[in-house]
Design an enzyme around this catalytic site. Structure first.
Site, mmCIF file in Angstrom:
data_model
loop_
_atom_site.group_PDB
_atom_site.id
_atom_site.type_symbol
_atom_site.label_atom_id
_atom_site.label_comp_id
_atom_site.label_asym_id
_atom_site.label_seq_id
_atom_site.Cartn_x
_atom_site.Cartn_y
_atom_site.Cartn_z
ATOM 1 N N THR A 13 0.828 -1.097 -0.174
ATOM 2 C CA THR A 13 0.055 0.009 0.108
ATOM 3 C C THR A 13 0.776 1.203 -0.027
ATOM 4 O OG1 THR A 13 -1.606 -1.170 1.039
ATOM 5 C CG2 THR A 13 -1.819 1.240 1.289
ATOM 6 N N ARG A 46 6.449 -9.886 -4.660
ATOM 7 C CA ARG A 46 5.556 -10.045 -5.672
ATOM 8 C C ARG A 46 5.100 -8.721 -6.539
ATOM 9 N NH1 ARG A 46 3.219 -10.450 -0.684
ATOM 10 N NH2 ARG A 46 3.844 -12.653 -0.609
ATOM 11 N N LYS A 103 7.915 2.092 11.936
ATOM 12 C CA LYS A 103 7.730 2.590 13.158
ATOM 13 C C LYS A 103 8.267 1.439 14.243
ATOM 14 C CE LYS A 103 3.539 1.001 12.773
ATOM 15 N NZ LYS A 103 2.654 0.876 11.403
ATOM 16 N N GLU A 127 10.138 10.205 8.715
ATOM 17 C CA GLU A 127 8.670 11.029 8.981
ATOM 18 C C GLU A 127 7.488 10.227 8.962
ATOM 19 O OE1 GLU A 127 6.788 13.595 10.117
ATOM 20 O OE2 GLU A 127 8.362 14.615 9.411
ATOM 21 N N VAL A 130 5.652 7.904 12.033
ATOM 22 C CA VAL A 130 4.429 8.346 13.227
ATOM 23 C C VAL A 130 3.556 9.086 12.218
ATOM 24 C CG1 VAL A 130 4.314 9.692 15.076
ATOM 25 C CG2 VAL A 130 6.383 8.270 14.706
ATOM 26 N N GLY A 132 1.234 8.674 10.035
ATOM 27 C CA GLY A 132 1.131 8.881 8.680
ATOM 28 C C GLY A 132 1.540 10.128 7.681
ATOM 29 N N ILE A 134 0.819 13.112 8.723
ATOM 30 C CA ILE A 134 0.974 14.313 9.293
ATOM 31 C C ILE A 134 2.461 14.751 9.627
ATOM 32 C CG2 ILE A 134 0.510 15.675 11.702
ATOM 33 C CD1 ILE A 134 -1.813 13.635 11.852
ATOM 34 N N LYS A 203 5.238 4.466 18.321
ATOM 35 C CA LYS A 203 5.178 5.811 17.712
ATOM 36 C C LYS A 203 5.348 6.670 18.903
ATOM 37 C CE LYS A 203 1.684 4.479 14.239
ATOM 38 N NZ LYS A 203 0.236 4.458 13.871
ATOM 39 N N GLY A 300 -2.800 4.823 5.318
ATOM 40 C CA GLY A 300 -3.097 4.947 3.931
ATOM 41 C C GLY A 300 -2.142 5.044 2.777
#
Length: 435
Positions: A13, A46, A103, A127, A130, A132, A134, A203, A300
């Site tokens: 992802t 993969r 993390k 960065e 922690v 995502g 932000i 985190k 995400g």
């Protein structure tokens, strides 16, 4: 410097999101860096059907990327702490800079990794590890560098926040919401890391090191999950003017550093109490600027890729700089890290929400109040409900003033020993989060 060559390890992802953002925003990124960022090689076990890498070299062995002499920056997005650690240390040994979103790797092995990077004169950027997308690490390390940070508190796990939000907004039970979170992909099949606070603890230890200049000490974080929170606690918290959030809290005190992850009652008027769903937020209290709140998507593909790509840009900008002129990994230079101890949870001072089931007869409240008074614990608020029809137990809810955890634990033990109290006393810590 005409170009910077990047190798991406992991095409899940976040990996595919990183590849997509680098391709889509290539012109803007090159303009910011002053050089072209070129993905030269991708290492993945993969293919990802949602991400075509075109004619870029794809290898199944990620260590080929670490050994590729043409790669300037290795991006580690495979996760875990075994292969990932070996991969990162191999890349560092080969003189490559590293960007990671891992993390657990940083929290558990960061001290070793940073020492190896310092010896080789390369940079490790994290960065995305922690919250995502932000930019909280950059805020702590650079934006707030002129401040003494006093404390921070964060909703830093979206799964737990989604569950508690659904319980409050829709009156649902924990197990029911957890099943939906798993179906939506917010929680893993084994949700332990999320709901028991381990992910948040990883985190938090990173944030605390950046804020207070202490070594990474994951083994000293007090961790408590949300699996014991029931609908009654959510309702009673609302009656008292609070909301329950799963917080990571770090506070610098004269006795030591507090590092704790646990469910927390927060006054409903606080902005952070109104962060719902899978969103993340971190509240930082500093001496000069006061409170600052950082809010956004904590997970995400593309939100996390935003942070990964920002790190790639930062590293690319400093490729020609001497190591001594780069921003330190943990904000403070390694020789200046503090030995200020981490406090055990028994030494932490906070207020408490207590819920207990009491036999419906006179004098029970006075006995409980006496135990608390004898322990030097005062009562801030009280809710005592009428028993349901045909029941002989009544719920009793007490909100205490601030006290030391060891004192509260001793009092709770005595209360649970009363014949008129049935079962265990539920305990949730309370924080005002005021400056």
């Amino acid at each position: 410097m005409d170009s910077v060559k990047v190798g991406i390890c992991g095409l899940g992802t976040v990996g595919s999101g990183t590849f997509t953002v680098l391709a889509r925003n290539a012109a803007e990124i090159s303009a910011r860096v002053g050089a072209e960022i070129i993905v030269t090689q991708v290492g993945s076990r993969r293919d990802n059907p949602n991400c075509s890498v075109g004619d870029i070299a794809m290898v199944r062995d990620v260590f080929e990327v670490a050994d590729n002499p043409d790669i300037d920056i290795l991006v580690e997005l495979i996760g875990g702490t075994t292969v990932a650690k070996e991969l990162v240390l191999r890349a560092i040994a080969n003189g490559k800079h590293v960007v990671t979103a891992n993390k657990a790797l940083i929290a558990e092995h960061g001290n070793e990794i940073f020492a190896a990077a310092a010896e080789k004169g390369v940079t490790v950027a994290f960065e995305a590890a922690v919250a995502g997308g932000i930019p909280i690490i950059k805020a702590l390390r650079e934006g707030l560098a002129g401040n003494k940070i006093q404390w921070l508190a964060g909703i830093i796990n979206g799964t737990g926040n989604f569950i508690l939000s659904e319980m409050r907004e829709k009156g649902r039970d924990f197990a029911d919401v957890l099943a939906e979170a798993q179906a939506l992909g917010y929680a893993e099949a084994d949700p332990t890391f999320d709901v028991e606070g381990i992910d948040a603890a990883h985190k938090l230890v990173i944030l605390a090191s950046l804020a207070f200049g202490i070594p990474l000490q994951f083994d000293k974080v007090f961790t408590e999950g949300i699996s014991r929170i029931v609908q009654e606690d959510v309702i009673y918290a609302e009656e008292l003017g609070y909301r329950i959030k799963h917080l990571g809290i770090a506070r610098d005190t004269s006795e030591g550093i507090e590092l704790r992850v646990h469910p927390t009652l927060i006054p409903e008027k606080r902005l952070i109490a109104n962060v719902n769903g899978v969103m993340n937020a971190v509240l930082v209290q500093s001496d000069a600027v006061g409170p600052t709140l950082y809010y956004g998507a904590g997970a995400g593909g593309e939100p996390t890729a935003s942070a990964v790509v920002a790190d790639i840009i930062d590293v690319a900008r400093t490729l020609s700089a001497q190591q001594s002129n780069r921003v330190p990994y943990l904000s403070f230079h390694s020789a200046s890290l503090s030995a200020h101890p981490v406090l055990p949870i028994d030494a932490v001072e906070t207020a408490y929400y207590l819920r207990m089931a009491a036999v419906d007869k006179p004098g029970v409240l006075s006995k409980v109040a006496q135990i608390l008074s004898d322990g030097g614990i005062s009562i801030e608020a009280l809710i005592q409900k009428e028993p349901a029809d045909g029941a002989n137990l009544v719920p009793m809810i007490i909100l205490t003033n601030r006290t030391i955890e060891a004192k509260l634990s001793a009092a709770v033990t005595q209360i649970e020993g009363l014949e008129s109290i049935v079962g265990e006393v539920t305990r949730i810590r309370v924080e005002s989060l005021a400056g």
